[in-house]
Design a protein around this motif. Structure first.
Motif, PDB file in Angstrom:
ATOM      1  N   CYS A   1      37.206  30.107  39.043  1.00 60.60           N
ATOM      2  CA  CYS A   1      38.182  29.005  39.057  1.00 60.60           C
ATOM      3  C   CYS A   1      39.202  29.065  37.929  1.00 60.60           C
ATOM      4  O   CYS A   1      40.081  28.210  37.839  1.00 60.60           O
ATOM      5  N   ASP A   2      39.093  30.076  37.053  1.00 58.57           N
ATOM      6  CA  ASP A   2      40.094  30.246  35.997  1.00 58.57           C
ATOM      7  C   ASP A   2      41.216  31.102  36.556  1.00 58.57           C
ATOM      8  O   ASP A   2      41.255  32.316  36.375  1.00 58.57           O
ATOM      9  N   THR A   3      42.128  30.462  37.276  1.00 57.91           N
ATOM     10  CA  THR A   3      43.209  31.200  37.938  1.00 57.91           C
ATOM     11  C   THR A   3      44.532  30.465  37.789  1.00 57.91           C
ATOM     12  O   THR A   3      44.571  29.233  37.738  1.00 57.91           O
ATOM     13  N   ALA A   4      45.581  31.248  37.692  1.00 53.93           N
ATOM     14  CA  ALA A   4      46.933  30.703  37.716  1.00 53.93           C
ATOM     15  C   ALA A   4      47.685  31.248  38.926  1.00 53.93           C
ATOM     16  O   ALA A   4      48.915  31.169  38.988  1.00 53.93           O
ATOM     17  N   ASP A   5      46.944  31.791  39.883  1.00 52.35           N
ATOM     18  CA  ASP A   5      47.538  32.399  41.077  1.00 52.35           C
ATOM     19  C   ASP A   5      48.099  31.298  41.975  1.00 52.35           C
ATOM     20  O   ASP A   5      47.359  30.602  42.670  1.00 52.35           O
ATOM     21  N   ASN A   6      49.406  31.156  41.969  1.00 55.99           N
ATOM     22  CA  ASN A   6      50.040  30.095  42.758  1.00 55.99           C
ATOM     23  C   ASN A   6      49.832  30.276  44.249  1.00 55.99           C
ATOM     24  O   ASN A   6      49.835  29.297  44.996  1.00 55.99           O
ATOM     25  N   GLU A   7      49.641  31.510  44.679  1.00 54.16           N
ATOM     26  CA  GLU A   7      49.388  31.741  46.102  1.00 54.16           C
ATOM     27  C   GLU A   7      48.084  31.068  46.512  1.00 54.16           C
ATOM     28  O   GLU A   7      48.004  30.440  47.575  1.00 54.16           O
ATOM     29  N   VAL A   8      47.062  31.168  45.667  1.00 54.78           N
ATOM     30  CA  VAL A   8      45.784  30.519  45.953  1.00 54.78           C
ATOM     31  C   VAL A   8      45.895  29.016  45.766  1.00 54.78           C
ATOM     32  O   VAL A   8      45.490  28.224  46.627  1.00 54.78           O
ATOM     33  N   LEU A   9      46.450  28.592  44.635  1.00 58.05           N
ATOM     34  CA  LEU A   9      46.528  27.161  44.333  1.00 58.05           C
ATOM     35  C   LEU A   9      47.354  26.405  45.364  1.00 58.05           C
ATOM     36  O   LEU A   9      47.008  25.296  45.770  1.00 58.05           O
ATOM     37  N   SER A  10      48.441  27.011  45.822  1.00 55.63           N
ATOM     38  CA  SER A  10      49.307  26.322  46.787  1.00 55.63           C
ATOM     39  C   SER A  10      48.647  26.227  48.155  1.00 55.63           C
ATOM     40  O   SER A  10      48.994  25.367  48.955  1.00 55.63           O
ATOM     41  N   GLN A  11      47.697  27.111  48.443  1.00 57.77           N
ATOM     42  CA  GLN A  11      46.964  27.015  49.699  1.00 57.77           C
ATOM     43  C   GLN A  11      45.929  25.899  49.651  1.00 57.77           C
ATOM     44  O   GLN A  11      45.650  25.255  50.653  1.00 57.77           O
ATOM     45  N   VAL A  12      45.379  25.666  48.470  1.00 54.51           N
ATOM     46  CA  VAL A  12      44.285  24.712  48.327  1.00 54.51           C
ATOM     47  C   VAL A  12      44.776  23.295  48.120  1.00 54.51           C
ATOM     48  O   VAL A  12      44.216  22.336  48.661  1.00 54.51           O
ATOM     49  N   LEU A  13      45.829  23.127  47.323  1.00 59.38           N
ATOM     50  CA  LEU A  13      46.195  21.805  46.823  1.00 59.38           C
ATOM     51  C   LEU A  13      47.421  21.243  47.534  1.00 59.38           C
ATOM     52  O   LEU A  13      48.371  21.969  47.836  1.00 59.38           O
ATOM     53  N   ASN A  14      47.380  19.946  47.800  1.00 63.98           N
ATOM     54  CA  ASN A  14      48.553  19.260  48.316  1.00 63.98           C
ATOM     55  C   ASN A  14      49.590  19.120  47.212  1.00 63.98           C
ATOM     56  O   ASN A  14      49.297  19.279  46.024  1.00 63.98           O
ATOM     57  N   ASP A  15      50.803  18.767  47.610  1.00 61.99           N
ATOM     58  CA  ASP A  15      51.914  18.767  46.662  1.00 61.99           C
ATOM     59  C   ASP A  15      51.655  17.864  45.468  1.00 61.99           C
ATOM     60  O   ASP A  15      51.975  18.206  44.328  1.00 61.99           O
TER      61      ASP A  15
END
Length: 758
Positions: A600-614
């Motif tokens: 869970c220590d990630t700054a990968d926006n590709e992953v985060l943008s898939q998981v999290l709403n705006d």
């Protein structure tokens, strides 16, 4: 057949020589009867059908060739007569110049639009109702249509297709060859167990009921990537005032024999007429060599695969748990029932009752049937629903919901409750908790844990009810609004009576006594059908339907949070002092290796943008964070949030931590009072105007006396870490591996419905 339509056919044949010759030839074509899967079928040698049988159907060719159903491209002799379907959908009826049957008709849409049965099935029923004694049939765009670019049906006199004859026999006599699967109002669905795979029979008193059942069947059928509907054919007719249909699901249009070269080529291109028992072969040589064995091989190859049929039957017969979700509590509730067309309506609290339309009620219930097998459509709207109550993303929305609406009195307010199927509920939860563009394996994992959590709460409620039925009511029962353990200690020489307070409180499902779960983050974020987007979430729920995590036969209380901060937490740190062996404190790393990189220590926006709403993406410091307060700011904040006047706060002292470092008991030392607060959510509430990201923090004071809280993670950290799980899925882990990682020693089990009254 309607007399005017008979006249049209005769008039057409009188002026169109080619068509007249083909209809005369039809009377003398060679035929042979064969048995396929117990059904007597007919093979027809029909040379004029070579145009259709051998037609090129690749998309490039179809897009280039003139559409032969459009008037400007038809032979000049070909006439048409109008037919109007439902809701003003207009068709042209023409005579098929290359007939399989006497009076072989084509009913084509006035507009040039692709072949698709969506919203059109009832038009076929309208045609057979307007023309008694006819059968209307359909070739899907990948299942026999020689004009997949132009919407059309075909029709012929009834009683000529062996499948229709057999369907009538089976339905009239309740024969054992058909297994009853499902029904809706005035309509029944059967699975035909003879002939070939993927054949289903429908019967209904009204065309509307048959249409509803037909589309329910289609909703359960697999659809290929890039295609708009299941591969299918159907025939429809009326018998003794009852609407009937036989639906034939397909694997492919043409068998491999069709693609063979030379003598191995078989000029057989099965469309609906063929699959209904009239197999058309234009080649004399192929007609002579076809036998029951070869024809059975062809039928098996183009019919629905047995494994797909099994999935379809399972979808039709499975069930889902009914769930009551508290959506909105207010003095006044504004809602709209979509089906009645009355627009927004208002219910208000008045003297312990519900005021609605000039009358007072104890309860209002607007029922809508939730189909047990697949996903339901929206049935009502609620206005002004608050989401993220008490959090930084709090805001109001207008939301649509499937299922029934119940409005009840809740204290001196009203509460809107959504009675909905559990799988429909999950469709929204998964869409609301993260973006539907997340990887399928992550969505499947989340579907399982969300289902497990809800069903564990229902199971616990059943246990509490059973206990309540035999046990006396205990005295001094803790509050049902929250679990509260407050201990007051007076110490000699203390500055006032608030010295030594200990407040330990946690919030859980038991908070809700009037419904099963709430719609906000306190339970699981549920925003009705408003947030449902894309097919991936539907696929995730469908593929895990009824699957839950269990431990020693009991459904797991499968908790989850946004980010564990590198180490998961145990249950007692956050809630009651009950250990669950599947909720351990473990590193969020491959094989729980403490030296390995943290998922869970990630700054990968590709992953985060898939998981999290705006609005979740507005918060960027998921894994590690820092919050600073001056002494004055912290003192005022704690006094405001706790209701206790500590005076200037001098110290924050962690007394107990869980395995992840989350504080479960924190001592606050002020000049006027001291107190111990717990558990983790109360600590987060007291130390923030909304919620501190987690209680996994260290406290230090800088040279200026400011309090600096340096923390890790977002949420309680128990069970699945959403960001960590998303990273795992991104790296190729399956949903089963993800669940084993976060819930060690648990098992996947299938439990669709719990009998809460048992």
């Amino acid at each position: 057949m309607n007399p005017s339509l008979e006249k049209f056919i005769n008039d057409q044949l009188s002026v169109w020589q080619e068509a007249a010759e083909n209809y005369r030839s039809l009377k003398s074509v060679r035929t042979r009867n064969l048995q396929v899967g117990g059904l007597g079928v007919m093979v027809q040698h029909n040379p004029c059908r070579v145009v259709s049988t051998e037609a090129r159907l690749d998309s490039e060719y179809v897009s280039r060739r003139p559409c032969f159903l459009c008037p400007e491209n038809r032979p000049k002799e070909q006439m048409d007569t109008p037919f109007r379907g439902r809701k003003g959908r207009d068709y042209r009826v023409t005579l098929n110049p290359y007939p399989i049957f006497p009076s072989h008709l084509v009913i084509s849409s006035v507009t040039h639009t692709p072949q698709s049965i969506w919203h059109r099935f009832q038009d076929a029923l309208s045609f057979v109702a307007a023309n008694p004694g006819t059968v209307c049939f359909y070739n899907g765009p990948h299942s026999g249509a020689s004009a997949p670019d132009h919407m059309h049906f075909q029709a012929c006199p009834g009683g000529l297709m062996p499948l229709q004859i057999e369907a009538d026999r089976v339905l009239d006599t309740d024969a054992s060859e058909a297994v009853h699967l499902a029904d809706v109002k005035e309509a029944e669905l059967y699975h035909l167990k003879e002939y070939t795979t993927g054949i289903f029979l429908l019967r209904a008193a009204t065309s509307k009921s048959l249409t509803k059942l037909f589309y329910r069947l289609l909703d359960c059928a697999p659809v290929r990537e890039g295609e708009s509907e299941p591969r299918l054919n159907f025939i429809s007719w009326i018998r003794n005032g009852e609407y009937r249909a036989a639906v034939i699901f397909r694997e492919k249009h043409r068998p491999h024999h069709f693609g063979e070269a030379g003598k191995k080529h078989l000029s057989l291109s099965p469309g609906c007429a063929d699959m209904a028992g009239v197999f058309v072969i234009p080649s004399a040589a192929d007609f002579d060599r076809i036998d029951a064995e070869l024809l059975s091989e062809v039928v098996a190859e183009v019919s629905m695969k047995p494994e797909d049929e099994a999935v379809l039957v399972k979808r039709l017969t499975r069930r889902q748990q009914s769930l009551e979700v508290g959506i909105l509590t207010a003095d006044k509730i504004v809602f709209e029932i979509i089906s009645d067309g009355a627009g927004p309506q208002t219910a208000e609290y008045r003297e312990g009752k519900i005021s609605y339309c000039g009358a007072l009620y104890d309860e209002l219930l607007f029922e809508a049937k939730t189909e047990s097998t697949m996903f339901s459509e929206s049935s009502f709207i609620l206005y002004g629903v608050t989401i993220g109550v008490g959090f930084h993303w709090e805001r109001k929305f207008t939301q649509k919901f499937a299922g029934s609406l119940k409005i009840i009195v809740d204290g001196k307010k009203l509460t809107a409750v959504n009675i909905v199927g559990l799988e429909d509920y999950l469709l929204s939860v998964i869409s609301s908790e993260m973006k539907p563009s997340a990887s399928l394996e992550f969505l499947k994992a989340h579907a399982v844990i969300s289902r497990s959590w809800v069903m564990s709460q229902i199971e616990a409620r059943r246990s509490r009810r059973a206990t309540a039925a035999v046990a006396p009511e205990p005295e001094n029962l803790p509050s049902l609004v929250t679990k509260l353990d407050s201990r007051f200690h007076r110490e000699a020489g203390s500055r006032d009576d608030t010295a030594g307070i200990e407040v330990v409180r946690w919030f859980d499902h038991d908070d809700h006594t009037l419904f099963d779960v709430c719609a906000d983050d306190h339970c699981q974020r549920y925003q009705g059908m408003t947030m449902v987007r894309g097919d991936k979430v539907r696929k995730a729920i469908d593929q895990t339907w009824g699957l839950v995590l269990t431990w020693e036969g009991k459904i797991c209380d499968a908790r989850f949070s946004k980010c564990c901060g590198g180490m998961s937490e145990t249950f007692p740190t956050c809630w009651e002092d009950t250990d669950h062996p599947y909720l351990r404190s473990l590193p969020d790393t491959p094989d729980h290796d403490p030296s390995a990189p943290v998922f869970c220590d990630t700054a990968d926006n590709e992953v985060l943008s898939q998981v999290l709403n705006d609005y979740d993406l507005e918060t960027g410091d998921f894994f590690s964070w820092k919050t600073e307060y001056s002494e004055a700011e912290l003192s005022a904040l704690i006094a405001r949030r706790s209701g206790i006047d500590f005076g200037p706060v001098r110290e924050l002292i962690p007394l107990e931590r869980g395995g992840s470092g989350r504080i479960s008991r924190l001592k606050i030392v002020g000049e006027r009072a001291s107190a111990v607060v717990g558990k983790e959510l109360m600590i987060r509430r007291w130390l923030s105007d909304s919620h501190l990201k987690s209680s996994a923090f260290d406290v230090r004071k800088d040279a200026d006396g400011n309090f600096i809280l340096e923390g890790r993670g977002w949420g309680h950290g128990v069970g699945l870490c959403q960001i960590g799980a998303a990273v795992m899925a991104h790296k190729g882990y399956t949903f089963g591996q993800i669940l084993s990682h976060y819930y060690p020693s648990s098992e996947l089990s299938e439990i669709s419905v719990i009998d809460v009254n048992h």
